[in-house]
Motif scaffolding. Structure first.
Motif, short mmCIF file in Angstrom:
data_model
loop_
_atom_site.label_atom_id
_atom_site.label_comp_id
_atom_site.label_asym_id
_atom_site.label_seq_id
_atom_site.Cartn_x
_atom_site.Cartn_y
_atom_site.Cartn_z
N ALA A 169 0.81 -1.22 0.00
CA ALA A 169 0.00 0.00 0.00
C ALA A 169 0.84 1.27 0.00
CB ALA A 169 -0.93 0.01 1.21
N HIS A 170 2.16 1.14 -0.19
CA HIS A 170 3.05 2.31 -0.25
C HIS A 170 2.92 3.16 1.01
CE1 HIS A 170 3.78 1.30 -4.44
NE2 HIS A 170 2.47 1.25 -4.62
N ARG A 171 2.96 2.50 2.18
CA ARG A 171 2.83 3.20 3.45
C ARG A 171 4.16 3.20 4.21
NH1 ARG A 171 -2.31 0.84 6.49
NH2 ARG A 171 -1.38 2.10 8.15
N ASN A 172 5.25 3.49 3.52
CA ASN A 172 6.58 3.62 4.11
C ASN A 172 7.13 2.29 4.65
OD1 ASN A 172 6.66 6.44 3.65
ND2 ASN A 172 5.42 6.77 5.49
N ALA A 173 6.59 1.18 4.17
CA ALA A 173 7.13 -0.13 4.56
C ALA A 173 8.18 -0.61 3.57
CB ALA A 173 6.01 -1.16 4.67
N VAL A 174 8.41 0.15 2.51
CA VAL A 174 9.49 -0.12 1.56
C VAL A 174 10.25 1.19 1.38
CG1 VAL A 174 10.11 -0.85 -0.77
CG2 VAL A 174 8.14 -1.89 0.37
N ALA A 175 11.58 1.13 1.45
CA ALA A 175 12.38 2.35 1.34
C ALA A 175 13.55 2.12 0.39
CB ALA A 175 12.90 2.77 2.71
N VAL A 176 13.95 3.17 -0.30
CA VAL A 176 15.19 3.13 -1.09
C VAL A 176 16.33 3.32 -0.11
CG1 VAL A 176 16.52 4.18 -2.93
CG2 VAL A 176 14.04 4.06 -3.12
N ILE A 177 17.20 2.32 -0.05
CA ILE A 177 18.28 2.35 0.93
C ILE A 177 19.61 2.75 0.31
CG2 ILE A 177 18.94 -0.06 0.69
CD1 ILE A 177 19.23 -0.23 3.68
N GLY A 178 19.70 2.69 -1.03
CA GLY A 178 20.96 3.06 -1.67
C GLY A 178 20.84 3.14 -3.17
N PHE A 179 21.85 3.75 -3.77
CA PHE A 179 22.02 3.76 -5.21
C PHE A 179 23.42 3.22 -5.50
CE2 PHE A 179 18.63 6.89 -4.82
CZ PHE A 179 17.79 6.52 -5.87
N LEU A 180 23.46 2.07 -6.16
CA LEU A 180 24.73 1.39 -6.41
C LEU A 180 25.44 2.02 -7.61
CD1 LEU A 180 23.45 -2.27 -5.96
CD2 LEU A 180 24.45 -0.77 -4.24
N ALA A 181 26.74 1.85 -7.66
CA ALA A 181 27.54 2.38 -8.75
C ALA A 181 27.38 1.52 -10.00
CB ALA A 181 29.01 2.45 -8.35
N ILE A 182 27.48 2.15 -11.17
CA ILE A 182 27.39 1.45 -12.44
C ILE A 182 28.69 1.68 -13.21
CG2 ILE A 182 26.06 1.14 -14.57
CD1 ILE A 182 23.68 2.40 -13.18
N PRO A 183 29.68 0.80 -13.06
CA PRO A 183 30.95 1.00 -13.78
C PRO A 183 30.76 0.78 -15.28
CG PRO A 183 30.95 -1.11 -12.65
CD PRO A 183 29.69 -0.40 -12.23
N LYS A 184 31.40 1.62 -16.07
CA LYS A 184 31.28 1.53 -17.52
C LYS A 184 32.66 1.59 -18.16
CE LYS A 184 26.65 3.58 -17.83
NZ LYS A 184 25.82 4.65 -18.43
N THR A 185 32.74 1.06 -19.36
CA THR A 185 33.97 1.13 -20.13
C THR A 185 33.60 1.10 -21.60
OG1 THR A 185 36.18 0.17 -20.40
CG2 THR A 185 34.34 -1.36 -20.18
N ASN A 186 34.61 1.20 -22.46
CA ASN A 186 34.33 1.16 -23.90
C ASN A 186 34.20 -0.27 -24.37
OD1 ASN A 186 37.01 0.18 -24.12
ND2 ASN A 186 37.80 2.28 -24.28
N ARG A 187 33.83 -0.44 -25.64
CA ARG A 187 33.61 -1.79 -26.17
C ARG A 187 34.87 -2.64 -26.14
NH1 ARG A 187 29.60 -1.24 -31.44
NH2 ARG A 187 27.86 -0.20 -30.37
N ARG A 188 35.99 -1.99 -26.25
CA ARG A 188 37.25 -2.74 -26.28
C ARG A 188 37.47 -3.51 -24.99
NH1 ARG A 188 43.18 0.20 -26.43
NH2 ARG A 188 44.44 -1.69 -26.08
#
Length: 460
Positions: A265-284
């Motif tokens: 019911a979206h009554r604060n029983a679920v929370a965003v606890i973090g944002f994880l890193a997204i490592p990226k690189t080129n195709r090579r």
């Protein structure tokens, strides 16, 4: 490269006594059902020092607070000002800065100062307000392994920021939310109908929570405690904005004690606890084994760091005031982790295409019995075989340590739960059933006629 000690794990078994104990019958509940609470991890109430109270004892009253106590604010003016600028007017930080500077300049002749020295000072006080949202923090991780002598990839030199909130404070907010006082279970239980049929409804009525309580009950200090399973979930997502595509990697948290309807019911029983890193690189370098290993270990190391505040209370109880006003002795545990299949493979440190819960190969699913994966079995395989054999014969990524190995009673193979959206609704219905129907219609009626039928189905 974020090397973690792969020391032999302690095998945690449920004692025969704990398994054979018959819990005392609980109270009768609606619909003619009866409930039995776990005999040891039973959620009994206590005082602030951990002394168990009688069953009918009222909640411990809150300590009196002076009407003049505006902490963490310096006084009523500071509180009202923060409320006006931050909540009512939502004034930009630059304007708050100018306002406070003008105020300070006018007060300097009197040797006084405004309620806040700067916008940052005001925000810091707001973050420390009781019942406020838990403030965001961050830490940075970077590659620490071997580097080539020349042409070093950019990803090896980058620093990756992980934003998070204190996991223990998030869980405390959920446990202490008075809105949940009538919709929370503090102990595992078994519920049966009048004809002795098992009734499964909320999370704590399931077998997993009961088995966890059996393990916890082996420690005498856990008597009369409450079990708090921390449910996790993550899913990388792309948000479209006018300037392009932004990727986010949110980590969600809930607790298994709140009832299902409250969580949905979206009554604060679920929370965003973090944002994880997204490592990226080129195709090579995208398929470089070193980059792929770094990306996996970055994920697990980040999860371990975010959940670290909970670890000390997974073996010994923490005394916390709960939603109904009572104190209880709480023991936390890593609960189910909800994820789609690619995320499950990453979490379980398995090769894509293998099952995260058993050893069966995808082309040998019919008619056979396969050995289930366990933390202990994986540890034994890693100690006995080299990485190539682990990859080819067992579907294991042997040089990555799952984050769950840092926490008691946590076996990632047992904790994985399906993502209902991607694996049931989208995976089973859309990607499988709908695709099969479309192919059948084309084979049975031809391209033109099948399109007419599909158009009619869409219209209906």
């Amino acid at each position: 490269m974020f090397l973690l000690d792969r020391s032999p794990s302690v095998r945690e078994e449920t004692s025969p006594e704990a398994m054979s104990r018959e819990p005392t019958p609980g109270e009768s509940v609606d619909g003619g059902t009866s409930r039995t609470i776990h005999p040891v991890v039973n959620g009994r109430t206590c005082d602030a020092h951990g002394n168990i109270l009688p069953q009918d004892a009222p909640p411990t009253p809150l300590p009196p607070r002076s009407a003049q106590d505006w902490s963490p604010y310096s006084g009523r003016v500071a509180f009202e000002l923060a409320d006006l600028l931050y909540r009512v007017e939502q004034m930009p930080a630059s304007n708050i800065k100018l306002l406070l500077e003008y105020w300070a300049a006018d007060l300097v002749k009197h040797g006084e100062s405004p309620p806040f020295s700067s916008a940052a000072d005001m925000y810091d006080v707001i973050d420390h307000t009781a019942l406020a949202d838990v403030k965001w923090e961050s830490f940075s991780l970077s590659y620490s392994g071997d580097r080539p002598d020349s042409d070093v990839p950019a990803w090896m030199n980058d620093s990756y920021s992980v934003f998070h909130r204190d996991a223990l404070s998030i869980v405390h907010n959920m446990l202490g939310n008075p809105d949940f006082k009538d919709n929370m279970d503090y102990a595992p239980y078994r519920e049966t109908t009048h004809d002795r049929q098992r009734r499964l409804e909320h999370f704590m009525s399931g077998d997993w929570a009961w088995r966890q309580a059996n393990m916890i009950s082996q420690d005498p200090a856990a008597a009369n405690s409450s079990f708090i399973p921390v449910i996790l979930g993550s899913d990388k997502t792309t948000v479209s904005v006018a300037t392009g595509q932004n990727e986010y990697y949110p980590l969600y948290c809930s607790i298994g004690n709140v009832h299902n309807g409250i969580r949905r019911a979206h009554r604060n029983a679920v929370a965003v606890i973090g944002f994880l890193a997204i490592p990226k690189t080129n195709r090579r370098h995208a398929n470089d084994p070193a980059f792929r290993k770094f990306r996996r270990q970055l994920f697990h190391t980040s999860l371990g760091r975010i959940l670290q505040p909970l670890r000390q209370w997974m073996k010994r109880p923490e005394i916390v005031r709960c939603a109904d006003g009572h104190f209880r002795k709480l023991i936390y545990g890593i609960g189910p982790y909800i994820a789609d299949y690619p995320e499950q493979a990453l979490l379980a440190c398995i090769v894509q295409g293998w099952c995260a819960r058993c050893m069966a190969r995808k082309d040998e699913l019919e008619g056979g019995i396969s050995l289930g994966r366990t933390r202990e079995h994986t540890e034994r395989l890693v100690s006995d075989f080299e990485l190539g054999q682990l990859w080819n014969d067992y579907g294991l990524v042997g040089d990555i340590v799952p984050f769950t190995n840092d926490f008691p009673r946590a076996d990632i193979h047992q904790l994985l739960a399906p993502d209902i959206l991607h694996q049931v609704i989208k995976g089973t219905f859309k990607d499988h059933l709908v695709t099969w129907v479309e192919q059948y219609l084309k084979a049975e009626h031809g391209e033109v006629k099948s399109m007419e039928i599909l158009t009619e189905i869409d219209r209906r």
